[in-house]
Design a protein around this motif. Structure first.
Motif, mmCIF file in Angstrom:
data_model
loop_
_atom_site.group_PDB
_atom_site.id
_atom_site.type_symbol
_atom_site.label_atom_id
_atom_site.label_comp_id
_atom_site.label_asym_id
_atom_site.label_seq_id
_atom_site.Cartn_x
_atom_site.Cartn_y
_atom_site.Cartn_z
ATOM 1 N N ASP A 46 64.426 106.614 -12.208
ATOM 2 C CA ASP A 46 64.636 105.967 -10.912
ATOM 3 C C ASP A 46 64.211 104.498 -10.902
ATOM 4 O O ASP A 46 64.092 103.899 -9.832
ATOM 5 N N GLY A 47 63.945 103.919 -12.069
ATOM 6 C CA GLY A 47 63.527 102.526 -12.119
ATOM 7 C C GLY A 47 62.114 102.313 -11.630
ATOM 8 O O GLY A 47 61.788 101.233 -11.123
ATOM 9 N N VAL A 48 61.262 103.319 -11.803
ATOM 10 C CA VAL A 48 59.896 103.239 -11.288
ATOM 11 C C VAL A 48 58.864 103.110 -12.411
ATOM 12 O O VAL A 48 57.914 102.335 -12.303
ATOM 13 N N CYS A 49 59.063 103.840 -13.529
ATOM 14 C CA CYS A 49 57.985 103.958 -14.519
ATOM 15 C C CYS A 49 58.071 102.939 -15.655
ATOM 16 O O CYS A 49 57.065 102.591 -16.261
ATOM 17 N N GLY A 50 59.257 102.480 -16.008
ATOM 18 C CA GLY A 50 59.415 101.547 -17.110
ATOM 19 C C GLY A 50 59.454 102.190 -18.479
ATOM 20 O O GLY A 50 59.543 101.496 -19.503
ATOM 21 N N ASP A 107 74.979 95.013 -15.265
ATOM 22 C CA ASP A 107 74.403 94.864 -13.916
ATOM 23 C C ASP A 107 73.177 95.763 -13.836
ATOM 24 O O ASP A 107 73.254 96.953 -14.146
ATOM 25 N N MET A 108 72.061 95.184 -13.414
ATOM 26 C CA MET A 108 70.837 95.968 -13.264
ATOM 27 C C MET A 108 70.588 96.364 -11.814
ATOM 28 O O MET A 108 69.684 97.144 -11.522
ATOM 29 N N GLY A 109 71.385 95.804 -10.891
ATOM 30 C CA GLY A 109 71.137 96.114 -9.499
ATOM 31 C C GLY A 109 69.752 95.654 -9.072
ATOM 32 O O GLY A 109 69.125 94.818 -9.724
ATOM 33 N N ASP A 110 69.240 96.211 -7.998
ATOM 34 C CA ASP A 110 67.895 95.847 -7.527
ATOM 35 C C ASP A 110 67.112 97.067 -7.072
ATOM 36 O O ASP A 110 66.162 96.971 -6.292
ATOM 37 N N GLU A 154 56.997 96.550 -11.067
ATOM 38 C CA GLU A 154 56.046 97.106 -12.022
ATOM 39 C C GLU A 154 56.769 97.713 -13.228
ATOM 40 O O GLU A 154 56.210 97.786 -14.321
ATOM 41 N N ALA A 155 57.997 98.161 -13.033
ATOM 42 C CA ALA A 155 58.754 98.740 -14.138
ATOM 43 C C ALA A 155 59.411 97.668 -14.990
ATOM 44 O O ALA A 155 59.509 97.808 -16.217
ATOM 45 N N LEU A 156 59.861 96.577 -14.365
ATOM 46 C CA LEU A 156 60.508 95.483 -15.098
ATOM 47 C C LEU A 156 60.286 94.198 -14.318
ATOM 48 O O LEU A 156 60.843 94.017 -13.232
ATOM 49 N N SER A 157 59.490 93.315 -14.873
ATOM 50 C CA SER A 157 59.174 92.071 -14.178
ATOM 51 C C SER A 157 60.326 91.080 -14.316
ATOM 52 O O SER A 157 61.210 91.231 -15.164
ATOM 53 N N GLU A 158 60.299 90.042 -13.482
ATOM 54 C CA GLU A 158 61.326 89.004 -13.579
ATOM 55 C C GLU A 158 61.279 88.313 -14.937
ATOM 56 O O GLU A 158 62.318 87.965 -15.496
ATOM 57 N N GLU A 159 60.075 88.117 -15.448
ATOM 58 C CA GLU A 159 59.943 87.470 -16.754
ATOM 59 C C GLU A 159 60.563 88.333 -17.860
ATOM 60 O O GLU A 159 61.247 87.823 -18.751
ATOM 61 N N GLU A 160 60.335 89.631 -17.794
ATOM 62 C CA GLU A 160 60.908 90.535 -18.794
ATOM 63 C C GLU A 160 62.431 90.548 -18.694
ATOM 64 O O GLU A 160 63.141 90.522 -19.712
ATOM 65 N N ALA A 192 64.320 88.173 -17.645
ATOM 66 C CA ALA A 192 64.820 86.893 -18.149
ATOM 67 C C ALA A 192 64.852 86.871 -19.671
ATOM 68 O O ALA A 192 65.633 86.127 -20.270
ATOM 69 N N GLU A 193 64.017 87.681 -20.302
ATOM 70 C CA GLU A 193 63.972 87.747 -21.761
ATOM 71 C C GLU A 193 64.944 88.773 -22.340
ATOM 72 O O GLU A 193 64.970 88.997 -23.540
ATOM 73 N N GLY A 194 65.728 89.414 -21.476
ATOM 74 C CA GLY A 194 66.731 90.368 -21.952
ATOM 75 C C GLY A 194 66.297 91.813 -21.919
ATOM 76 O O GLY A 194 67.051 92.693 -22.355
ATOM 77 N N LEU A 195 65.106 92.083 -21.411
ATOM 78 C CA LEU A 195 64.679 93.473 -21.299
ATOM 79 C C LEU A 195 65.404 94.152 -20.132
ATOM 80 O O LEU A 195 65.721 93.509 -19.127
ATOM 81 N N VAL A 196 65.667 95.435 -20.311
ATOM 82 C CA VAL A 196 66.412 96.198 -19.308
ATOM 83 C C VAL A 196 65.782 97.578 -19.155
ATOM 84 O O VAL A 196 65.007 98.021 -20.006
ATOM 85 N N LEU A 197 66.123 98.235 -18.087
ATOM 86 C CA LEU A 197 65.805 99.644 -17.904
ATOM 87 C C LEU A 197 67.099 100.422 -18.135
ATOM 88 O O LEU A 197 68.080 100.232 -17.408
#
Length: 342
Positions: free
Chosen positions: A42-46, A58-61, A66-72, A74-79
């Motif tokens: 559910d995009g909660v735990c990471g 698209d990652m939506g919102d 806490e699961a994915l920060s803006e900085e992460e 921006a670096e290409g990390l995804v859930l």
């Protein structure tokens, strides 16, 4: 239409899955029995955090900071439980394939090409009953079993994914297990088995001029990359290949490179021979023919494949030049370990 998602696991195993429109990578993976790590979905735990190396999505919102920060992000990390692809993608998964109840695929096919094209190089082609089942990223390798010996040797594809015949450039190692088999025993229609694909050395999205440096049979994965570029009609980004060998007789596949250059008008290339007694127009090592203009002050994608001394020499050359490529991918093969070729 569906999208192809290449999942690269940290142990080098790659699995390509199909993702339907509006389907998350997580759902697509589970549908195809690839158990990506997840706790909540559910995009909660990471827990399902991965890195998208190539492609649009698209990652939506609907996920927590806490699961994915803006900085992460921006670096290409995804859930993976939230990532909805909008194109073909390459996703790095930071766990071994075994933890996802997944192992490398096993393929079996017949030898359809077997030619010793030089004293140092054998061209091997294997045709599978179902060639489209063999899905890999251009630049990757497989482990080919030496029949009857219970050992394997690693070789990169020189052919493009989806080709009718899987092609390899095999370094002919005196006394090597695979070399002895191919030169003394093998014949057309014999069966070979291999597992894979493996490896993080593969073609990325082209964002800047590309420089490719090959040593000996390290040419193989670069040929696979060029085949894909040509098939896609990618003629805008400049590509320069420098192919280095030890002696004149080691130069192989030059007609194929010429044919690729005829299809890829943005491709330039040169071959160089290290032997000072060579009759070849260019002599020396690949670094002797790598110009400042081609280095482009580091604004290049650099792909390098060859024996360890060559790879280290190139890295030292770049350091001395004070050049750090924006994107640098390299793979070493070890000639003193029997036939761990590129």
């Amino acid at each position: 239409m569906s999208y192809r998602i290449a999942l690269n696991f940290e142990d080098g195993v790659t699995r390509v899955i199909d993702c339907n429109p509006m389907e998350t990578v997580m759902d697509a993976a589970y549908r195809q029995k690839v158990n990506l790590p997840v706790d909540c979905s559910d995009g909660v735990c990471g827990t399902c955090k991965c890195r998208c190396e190539e492609g649009a999505f698209d990652m939506g919102d609907d996920y927590l900071e806490e699961a994915l920060s803006e900085e992460e992000a921006a670096e290409g990390l995804v859930l993976s439980c939230q990532m909805v692809p909008e194109s073909d993608c390459v996703v790095s998964v930071p766990v071994p394939s075994s933890s996802c109840k997944l192992g490398p695929s096993v393929f079996s096919g017949e030898i359809t090409t077997l030619e010793q094209v030089s004293p140092s190089t054998i061209v091997l082609g294997v045709t599978l009953p179902n060639p489209e089942a063999l899905d890999f990223l251009p630049g990757q390798y497989v482990n080919i079993a030496v029949p009857g010996l219970g050992v394997t040797r690693s070789y990169s594809f020189s052919s493009a994914p989806g080709a009718d015949e899987a092609m390899f450039l095999i370094r002919n190692v005196p006394g090597g297990a695979m070399s002895r088999y191919l030169t003394e025993v093998a014949k057309p229609c014999d069966r070979l088995e291999f597992t894979g694909p493996f490896g993080s050395f593969f073609l990325r999205e082209r964002k800047r001029p590309v420089v490719m440096l090959a040593g000996g049979t390290g040419l193989a994965p670069l040929l696979s990359m060029l085949e894909v570029m040509a098939a896609r009609g990618e003629t805008e980004t400049p590509v320069h290949l420098i192919y280095g060998v030890t002696s004149d007789s080691d130069l192989v596949e030059t007609a194929r490179i010429e044919a690729l250059a005829a299809r890829l008008h943005n491709l330039t290339w040169a071959a160089t021979v290290a032997d000072a007694a060579s009759s070849h127009p260019l002599k020396g090592y690949v670094t002797h023919h790598l110009t400042d203009a081609q280095l482009n002050a580091g604004e290049i994608d650099l792909y390098l494949c060859g024996p360890p001394p060559m790879v280290e020499a190139v890295r030292g050359f770049l350091k001395d030049k004070g050049v750090t490529p924006a994107s640098f991918h390299y793979e070493k093969f070890t000639p003193n370990a029997a036939e761990e070729a590129a």
